[in-house]
Scaffold this active site. Structure first.
Site, PDB file in Angstrom:
ATOM      1  N   ARG A   1      41.615  36.686  42.336  1.00 36.92           N
ATOM      2  CA  ARG A   1      42.506  37.342  43.292  1.00 36.92           C
ATOM      3  C   ARG A   1      41.923  38.687  43.643  1.00 36.92           C
ATOM      4  NH1 ARG A   1      47.648  36.150  39.382  1.00 36.92           N
ATOM      5  NH2 ARG A   1      47.664  33.895  39.659  1.00 36.92           N
TER       6      ARG A   1
ATOM      7  N   ASP B   1      41.617  42.296  45.543  1.00 40.45           N
ATOM      8  CA  ASP B   1      42.574  43.316  46.018  1.00 40.45           C
ATOM      9  C   ASP B   1      42.493  43.528  47.531  1.00 40.45           C
ATOM     10  OD1 ASP B   1      43.512  43.906  43.522  1.00 40.45           O
ATOM     11  OD2 ASP B   1      42.168  45.619  43.209  1.00 40.45           O
TER      12      ASP B   1
ATOM     13  N   TYR C   1      29.932  39.876  41.479  1.00 39.18           N
ATOM     14  CA  TYR C   1      30.401  40.807  42.508  1.00 39.18           C
ATOM     15  C   TYR C   1      29.244  41.707  42.928  1.00 39.18           C
ATOM     16  CZ  TYR C   1      35.419  39.898  41.841  1.00 39.18           C
ATOM     17  OH  TYR C   1      36.667  39.333  41.797  1.00 39.18           O
TER      18      TYR C   1
ATOM     19  N   ARG D   1      35.432  48.029  40.204  1.00 35.49           N
ATOM     20  CA  ARG D   1      35.629  49.322  40.862  1.00 35.49           C
ATOM     21  C   ARG D   1      35.702  50.461  39.839  1.00 35.49           C
ATOM     22  NH1 ARG D   1      40.631  48.143  44.554  1.00 35.49           N
ATOM     23  NH2 ARG D   1      40.466  50.380  44.928  1.00 35.49           N
TER      24      ARG D   1
END
Lengths: 243, 243
Positions: free
Chosen positions: A50, A52, A110, A196
């Site tokens: 999921r 953001d 990522y 992040r």
């Protein structure tokens, strides 16, 4: 009923995130609406992760079951014809009904991209985060190496469910392409905002506010308050999910 | 009063074009508002060219006069701090009060980018136009060569003012970068929608609907109804203005 697995790309700019919500445009919402239009029955979409609000995907993986008598290529074409411009289906295949994109995944990759030049660039603002100060990439590279391996990443995020914060990171490296500096990170799974939070901390290393050894100490502290503020969403992209 | 020349980049996606209008968000409008905020007096912005809705710029050139006692670098920083994310100032210098970005320009370069693969890509939809059919680039290249030189381009557009449709094209070439095919075109000046009308016609050549010699004939016909439909705005970018 057919079960299908699809690799999905999306531009997160105009989405309130992947997961369906009471309010706001979501990737899951858009996918389920479009599948319902095609299948003429409600379709539930499961996803590998999921993302953001504002986060992009080049290789999100989803699965869904629907009534479909035609070739999968026809379904992919129908989806790409009906989905909005900021969501596209890169590939689509039939899978066993039991396939689950999240539980069956063995790792995810990522990428986080920084535009490192004095002035920002309107043509790159959607996919990069601008940092004006020259970053010392060699130090960020060194700091990233402390993350590789199986560690308790509690300093870098909370688990999406349960309380296990141990993750196995197999790649954590910076690549420089002119003024764009990209961080590639692969792990078996990620904590909430883990990438992040890590990138925000490594940027502090690049600016000289932290040393690479500080990152090792932050990791060992297992304390969320020790790491830097999360980097902005727009530089992040879910690249690949491996099975 | 100081007169300044600035090189501006913008993402045209969320703009109703460059030129200020009664309705809609425009690049000129955003620039003039921000300059007025900084200078505390109304500032009129002149530009090298008026790009259409959805068209991007990496190197639009503007000029404006304002009360400014500080270094130009400070003005550039103030503009980049206050302008929205989809407009940025790449460089800013002092010029003579008589400088006019449009009349003083000797040539402009545009780039048009096509994503040439079976399926569209959500992460590239803002800056490329998707064409699923494989394009024969060698034929498009051959067709483009007929455009080089001083010709009457009436078949490819109307003049922004007056009735002179003669333009001098010095570059018209396709470059292939994986699945992205870009057309670079440089001319002393362009007719209204000339690049998009040319690209729309060259795409027909790439698909086999027209031959390269047809493009020469269309050019010679000097008749707007002979050329293909204009290519979509989103693939187009004003790259550079030369003085």
């Amino acid at each position: 009923m057919q079960t299908c697995k699809a690799v999905v790309a999306y531009d997160g700019t105009d989405f309130s995130g992947y997961q369906i919500q009471a309010q706001g445009r979501t990737v899951q919402g858009v996918l389920e609406e479009t599948l319902q239009q095609i299948a003429r029955h409600p379709v539930r979409v499961r996803a590998a992760g999921r993302t953001d609000a504002g986060v992009h995907a080049a290789g999100q993986v989803i699965a869904f079951s629907l009534d479909w008598q035609h070739p999968t290529q026809t379904l992919q074409r129908a989806l790409n014809a009906l989905l909005p411009a900021d969501v596209s289906i890169r590939s689509l295949t039939r899978v066993d009904a039991g396939f689950h994109p999240r539980f069956d995944a063995v790792s995810r990759q990522y990428r986080y991209t920084i535009l490192n030049q004095p002035e920002r660039d309107a043509l790159r603002h959607r996919y990069t985060t601008h940092i004006a100060r020259p970053l010392r990439v060699a130090l960020m590279q060194q700091a990233g190496r402390y993350l590789i391996g199986t560690h308790n990443f509690a300093s870098f995020g909370k688990p999406p469910q349960g309380n296990n914060t141990v993750r196995c990171v197999t790649q954590a490296e910076w690549q420089v392409n002119g003024v764009e500096i990209s961080f590639f990170i692969t792990a078996n799974a990620f904590l909430y905002r883990m990438v992040r939070n890590i990138v925000g901390t490594l940027i502090q290393v690049g600016c000289g506010a932290l040393t690479p050894v500080d990152v090792r100490d932050i990791l060992q502290a297992k304390d969320r308050s020790k790491a830097g503020a999360p980097a902005l969403a727009n530089g992040l992209c879910l690249m690949k999910v491996n099975y």
